[in-house]
Design a protein around this motif. Structure first.
Motif, PDB file in Angstrom:
ATOM      1  N   GLY A   1      -2.501  -5.163   4.658  1.00  0.00           N
ATOM      2  CA  GLY A   1      -3.918  -4.825   4.596  1.00  0.00           C
ATOM      3  C   GLY A   1      -4.277  -4.003   3.380  1.00  0.00           C
ATOM      4  O   GLY A   1      -5.356  -4.172   2.787  1.00  0.00           O
ATOM      5  N   ARG A   2      -3.384  -3.109   2.949  1.00  0.00           N
ATOM      6  CA  ARG A   2      -3.648  -2.244   1.796  1.00  0.00           C
ATOM      7  C   ARG A   2      -3.671  -3.002   0.485  1.00  0.00           C
ATOM      8  O   ARG A   2      -4.123  -2.477  -0.528  1.00  0.00           O
ATOM      9  CB  ARG A   2      -2.580  -1.151   1.730  1.00  0.00           C
ATOM     10  N   LEU A   3      -3.165  -4.231   0.501  1.00  0.00           N
ATOM     11  CA  LEU A   3      -3.147  -5.028  -0.730  1.00  0.00           C
ATOM     12  C   LEU A   3      -4.428  -5.824  -0.926  1.00  0.00           C
ATOM     13  O   LEU A   3      -4.610  -6.470  -1.965  1.00  0.00           O
ATOM     14  CB  LEU A   3      -1.936  -5.969  -0.716  1.00  0.00           C
TER      15      LEU A   3
ATOM     16  N   LEU B   1       3.910  -3.164   9.154  1.00  0.00           N
ATOM     17  CA  LEU B   1       3.903  -4.331   8.277  1.00  0.00           C
ATOM     18  C   LEU B   1       2.485  -4.856   8.077  1.00  0.00           C
ATOM     19  O   LEU B   1       2.093  -5.258   6.981  1.00  0.00           O
ATOM     20  CB  LEU B   1       4.796  -5.421   8.869  1.00  0.00           C
ATOM     21  N   GLY B   2       1.715  -4.836   9.161  1.00  0.00           N
ATOM     22  CA  GLY B   2       0.334  -5.289   9.056  1.00  0.00           C
ATOM     23  C   GLY B   2      -0.489  -4.416   8.133  1.00  0.00           C
ATOM     24  O   GLY B   2      -1.276  -4.906   7.314  1.00  0.00           O
ATOM     25  N   ALA B   3      -0.309  -3.098   8.246  1.00  0.00           N
ATOM     26  CA  ALA B   3      -1.050  -2.171   7.395  1.00  0.00           C
ATOM     27  C   ALA B   3      -0.625  -2.316   5.937  1.00  0.00           C
ATOM     28  O   ALA B   3      -1.445  -2.186   5.022  1.00  0.00           O
ATOM     29  CB  ALA B   3      -0.822  -0.743   7.876  1.00  0.00           C
TER      30      ALA B   3
ATOM     31  N   PHE C   1      -3.587 -12.060  -2.633  1.00  0.00           N
ATOM     32  CA  PHE C   1      -2.975 -12.635  -1.432  1.00  0.00           C
ATOM     33  C   PHE C   1      -1.524 -13.027  -1.693  1.00  0.00           C
ATOM     34  O   PHE C   1      -0.636 -12.770  -0.871  1.00  0.00           O
ATOM     35  CB  PHE C   1      -3.766 -13.863  -0.959  1.00  0.00           C
ATOM     36  N   LEU C   2      -1.268 -13.652  -2.826  1.00  0.00           N
ATOM     37  CA  LEU C   2       0.093 -14.073  -3.141  1.00  0.00           C
ATOM     38  C   LEU C   2       1.018 -12.872  -3.305  1.00  0.00           C
ATOM     39  O   LEU C   2       2.192 -12.921  -2.940  1.00  0.00           O
ATOM     40  CB  LEU C   2       0.099 -14.933  -4.400  1.00  0.00           C
TER      41      LEU C   2
ATOM     42  N   GLY D   1     -11.183 -14.720   1.724  1.00  0.00           N
ATOM     43  CA  GLY D   1     -11.692 -13.447   2.215  1.00  0.00           C
ATOM     44  C   GLY D   1     -10.552 -12.501   2.562  1.00  0.00           C
ATOM     45  O   GLY D   1      -9.429 -12.639   2.079  1.00  0.00           O
ATOM     46  N   HIS D   2     -10.865 -11.507   3.397  1.00  0.00           N
ATOM     47  CA  HIS D   2      -9.885 -10.492   3.776  1.00  0.00           C
ATOM     48  C   HIS D   2      -8.659 -11.156   4.406  1.00  0.00           C
ATOM     49  O   HIS D   2      -8.772 -11.941   5.335  1.00  0.00           O
ATOM     50  CB  HIS D   2     -10.520  -9.519   4.782  1.00  0.00           C
ATOM     51  N   PHE D   3      -7.489 -10.837   3.869  1.00  0.00           N
ATOM     52  CA  PHE D   3      -6.272 -11.474   4.378  1.00  0.00           C
ATOM     53  C   PHE D   3      -5.470 -10.515   5.250  1.00  0.00           C
ATOM     54  O   PHE D   3      -5.636  -9.295   5.206  1.00  0.00           O
ATOM     55  CB  PHE D   3      -5.408 -12.023   3.239  1.00  0.00           C
ATOM     56  N   HIS D   4      -4.609 -11.113   6.065  1.00  0.00           N
ATOM     57  CA  HIS D   4      -3.831 -10.371   7.039  1.00  0.00           C
ATOM     58  C   HIS D   4      -2.345 -10.730   6.912  1.00  0.00           C
ATOM     59  O   HIS D   4      -1.971 -11.699   6.252  1.00  0.00           O
ATOM     60  CB  HIS D   4      -4.312 -10.674   8.460  1.00  0.00           C
ATOM     61  N   ALA D   5      -1.525  -9.949   7.623  1.00  0.00           N
ATOM     62  CA  ALA D   5      -0.081 -10.132   7.525  1.00  0.00           C
ATOM     63  C   ALA D   5       0.364 -11.474   8.074  1.00  0.00           C
ATOM     64  O   ALA D   5       1.331 -12.064   7.575  1.00  0.00           O
ATOM     65  CB  ALA D   5       0.635  -8.998   8.263  1.00  0.00           C
TER      66      ALA D   5
END
Length: 355
Positions: free
Chosen positions: A175-177, A170-172, A200-201, A25-29
């Protein structure tokens, strides 16, 4: 912790049998970086990745990060979402994310590998703390919803942003990816998961590259500069009786962070350094710079900017207003200036201190 973790995880097949598990699912930094950091170590260099929330599949994984509701280093489980989780990095107040947990346990092994020193060496310990504070902690805070400033205090003080920062953290960036809400999704669930894993990779590599650049800077530039700054700090009274002028006689190095640390160690009674002098290039006939020390790291305000009448002046005009021959320039804000010789830049420092 890092040493015992690294020793515990050695395998005989170069890591090809190791599986890292994290959620899909949605991934994070934080989990993107956690996976990248693990793969810097020999045990995980050839590891496979399983992105799922299925407990049965996660149970087959050697190491699990950011999912599973369990933090148990002895079982290589590094989740931080459970209500009882309160772990922080030593000496820091921010609750850890999966990135912080992996760094807590494996950061020293990663640094030792890059520095080529034992994990228990003083240098590894210095960098372990520094890289956490300079890079990892911001991700921990972002993932746990912790603001850098107390929102209530900002509201009470009536402080608002002067402009929009663009939200580029860095988190954003990670998130944009993630896939956009209206991107086409393959109808085959296996294909859909593979497409998501590929994104994700990409994100893991992207934020990992930033981590590796940070690590490389602190290992190859920041740490070697520490001794040079210490020596210059000890010699500062040779150039000013109150120790307000610090000189780098060979070439400039990254000095601000080390200077603040040295001053903090001396305590409030020590006179603060106001100006730092250094040659523009490491050659005998180099021009010299004078730089006002910022009030804090990253600040645009100086402890004592160069005198207002000098600001914006160049060449002969600077000579006239400063009374020091050989002037090159003084920045309009007064944070930096230059002279053709060391004697000239030292005279500027003496006059600026007395101004």
């Amino acid at each position: 912790m890092a040493e015992s973790a690294a020793k515990r995880l050695k395998t005989s097949d170069g890591g090809s049998s190791v599986k890292i598990g994290t959620h899909n699912g949605h991934f994070h930094a934080d989990e993107a970086l956690a996976v990248y950091m693990l793969r810097l170590l020999p045990t995980y260099a050839n590891s496979s990745l399983v992105r799922t929330r299925d407990p049965a599949l996660l149970e087959t994984c050697h190491t699990v990060v950011d999912v599973g509701g369990e933090y148990d280093a002895s079982r290589n489980r590094y989740d931080h979402h459970q209500r009882t989780f309160t772990t922080t990095f030593p000496g820091r107040p921010t609750k850890l994310s999966s990135a912080g947990l992996v760094y807590l346990h494996f950061g020293k092994a990663i640094i030792a590998q890059s520095l080529r020193q034992p994990e228990d060496s003083a240098e590894v310990g210095v960098l372990w703390n520094k890289i956490y504070e300079s890079f990892i902690e911001a991700l921990d805070a972002h993932d746990n919803g912790i603001s850098a400033y107390d929102p209530k205090k900002l509201e009470e003080a009536g402080i608002e942003k002067a402009f929009h920062t663009g939200g580029f953290t860095l988190g954003a960036m990670v998130g944009r990816l993630n896939p956009n809400w209206n991107d086409p999704v393959p109808s085959d669930p296996v294909e859909a998961q593979a497409a998501e894993d590929e994104k994700f990779l990409t994100a893991s590599t992207r934020i990992g590259e930033e981590f590796s650049r940070d690590l490389d800077y602190y290992v190859r530039a920041w740490l070697p500069a520490r001794t040079i700054v210490q020596d210059a700090y000890k010699k500062r009274f040779e150039f000013d009786p109150e120790g307000r002028v610090m000189v780098f006689e060979g070439q400039s190095v990254p000095w601000k962070d080390h200077l603040y640390t040295l001053e903090q160690e001396e305590g409030e009674s020590a006179k603060k350094v106001l100006y730092v002098l250094y040659p523009e290039k490491p050659v005998p006939d180099a021009k010299w710079r004078i730089q006002a020390v910022p009030i804090s790291e990253g600040s645009f305000q100086s402890r004592k900017p160069l005198p207002e009448p000098w600001r914006g002046a160049r060449d002969e005009q600077l000579d006239e207003v400063s009374g020091v021959p050989g002037g090159v320039f003084v920045h309009a804000s007064g944070f930096i200036g230059g002279n053709k010789t060391f004697e000239g830049v030292k005279a500027l420092a003496e006059k600026a201190c007395a101004f």
